[in-house]
Write a protein that holds these residues in place. Sequence first.
Motif, PDB file in Angstrom:
ATOM      1  N   THR A  62       0.831  -1.207   0.000  1.00  0.00           N
ATOM      2  CA  THR A  62       0.000   0.000   0.000  1.00  0.00           C
ATOM      3  C   THR A  62       0.867   1.259   0.000  1.00  0.00           C
ATOM      4  OG1 THR A  62      -0.190  -0.086   2.422  1.00  0.00           O
ATOM      5  CG2 THR A  62      -1.923  -1.144   1.140  1.00  0.00           C
ATOM      6  N   ASN A  98      -7.695   6.819  -2.534  1.00  0.00           N
ATOM      7  CA  ASN A  98      -8.660   6.461  -1.495  1.00  0.00           C
ATOM      8  C   ASN A  98      -8.738   4.957  -1.280  1.00  0.00           C
ATOM      9  OD1 ASN A  98     -10.508   8.946  -0.515  1.00  0.00           O
ATOM     10  ND2 ASN A  98      -9.847   9.300  -2.610  1.00  0.00           N
ATOM     11  N   MET A  99      -8.629   4.173  -2.350  1.00  0.00           N
ATOM     12  CA  MET A  99      -8.654   2.721  -2.202  1.00  0.00           C
ATOM     13  C   MET A  99      -7.443   2.238  -1.405  1.00  0.00           C
ATOM     14  SD  MET A  99      -8.366  -0.276  -5.079  1.00  0.00           S
ATOM     15  CE  MET A  99      -6.645   0.168  -5.328  1.00  0.00           C
ATOM     16  N   CYS A 102      -7.766   3.140   2.217  1.00  0.00           N
ATOM     17  CA  CYS A 102      -8.732   2.254   2.862  1.00  0.00           C
ATOM     18  C   CYS A 102      -8.102   0.902   3.180  1.00  0.00           C
ATOM     19  CB  CYS A 102      -9.947   2.090   1.956  1.00  0.00           C
ATOM     20  SG  CYS A 102     -11.240   1.027   2.629  1.00  0.00           S
ATOM     21  N   ILE A 103      -7.323   0.361   2.229  1.00  0.00           N
ATOM     22  CA  ILE A 103      -6.659  -0.926   2.442  1.00  0.00           C
ATOM     23  C   ILE A 103      -5.594  -0.803   3.520  1.00  0.00           C
ATOM     24  CG2 ILE A 103      -5.198  -2.677   1.357  1.00  0.00           C
ATOM     25  CD1 ILE A 103      -6.665  -2.114  -1.266  1.00  0.00           C
ATOM     26  N   SER A 106      -7.071  -0.927   6.829  1.00  0.00           N
ATOM     27  CA  SER A 106      -7.437  -2.302   7.168  1.00  0.00           C
ATOM     28  C   SER A 106      -6.227  -3.105   7.617  1.00  0.00           C
ATOM     29  CB  SER A 106      -8.080  -2.974   5.945  1.00  0.00           C
ATOM     30  OG  SER A 106      -9.215  -2.268   5.505  1.00  0.00           O
ATOM     31  N   GLY A 145     -12.361  -2.282   0.083  1.00  0.00           N
ATOM     32  CA  GLY A 145     -11.852  -1.006  -0.416  1.00  0.00           C
ATOM     33  C   GLY A 145     -12.259  -0.741  -1.851  1.00  0.00           C
ATOM     34  N   THR A 198     -15.133   2.823   6.925  1.00  0.00           N
ATOM     35  CA  THR A 198     -13.857   2.145   6.684  1.00  0.00           C
ATOM     36  C   THR A 198     -12.815   2.621   7.690  1.00  0.00           C
ATOM     37  OG1 THR A 198     -13.319   3.797   4.983  1.00  0.00           O
ATOM     38  CG2 THR A 198     -14.321   1.738   4.249  1.00  0.00           C
TER      39      THR A 198
END
Length: 332
Positions: A62, A98-99, A102-103, A106, A145, A198
């Motif tokens: 990420t 944004n993805m 989000c990951i 997590s 995500g 999230t």
Amino acid sequence: LGGMFLLTGIPGQGDIYLWISVPFCFMYVISIVGNSVILFIIKTDPSLHEPMYIFFSMLAVTDFGLSMATMQMILGIFWFDSREISLDTCFAQLFFINMLQCIESSVLLLMAFDRFIAICNPLRCASILTLPRIANMGLVFVLRGVVLIFPLPFLVKWFRYCRANVLSHSYWLHQDVMKMACANITVNIYGLSVALLTMGLDFLLIFLSYVLILKTVLSIASSTEYLMALNSCVSHLCAVVLFYVPEIGLALIHRFGNSSSHFLQVLLGYVYMMIQPLINPVMYSVKSKHLRARIIRAFVKVSSSPGPSTANIGHEKHMSPIPSWTFTSETT
């Protein structure tokens, strides 16, 4: 707007952009090389195929993606004054940034869960955090995500932008662009809802995990075990602070700090996107002695022929987590 936005570098510093680009380029190279080395070492060394190192590799992926999604545009501004960015490029960057955030949120939650199990229930750690289970949890969070962020660019694209087209940052920031929409942006509640469901939920669960960890640690009689348990959480807590504090601060400034300094907004934006991908690989390599030993061994093999010293390092056995407080001496 003609379908174009103008990115912004550092206000008032245009005459020294070339010099400013030097540390930016250095940070970019370190983050890319550092995360790539961690991924390579973990992938090629079977002894590192354990939960904590799998989480390291997820975090590295990420961070690598966030660096690739933003730093090229930032350096383009400093080197070539390339400020124009099309709407389609903006929406693509919106999705990926944004993805990946989000990951990453997590992954930080999974690492908090790993710390919680290792400290609060060490005897069951190996049976709970199996590699297939970790892979399934990682897949679920990636799908979460992608599915939640995928509609966001299309919703944002519906808006009509008729105000000044100069962005406040060197990359797309959702809150920044929303200020330029001259339509009813009530539908943007979706973006806020996704953020709360999230990263907001992840942060709450991370906080609860550390409340339970602290409760367990305070019940430890031995000061040595107490310190070892706390030391095992230092790296993860630093990663959590580096991720959430700039994000929350930037969101608050754009929402309520209309009178705040533009330079402060830009500076916090750079911290938000650049510091964590740079610091994480360095921090985790320093704190994890087994990962550090294998990185050193890899560079020794590249720089010199194998000798007795490298052979000894090569025969070093990786210590698997054991069901006691000594497990916490190897930190995540």
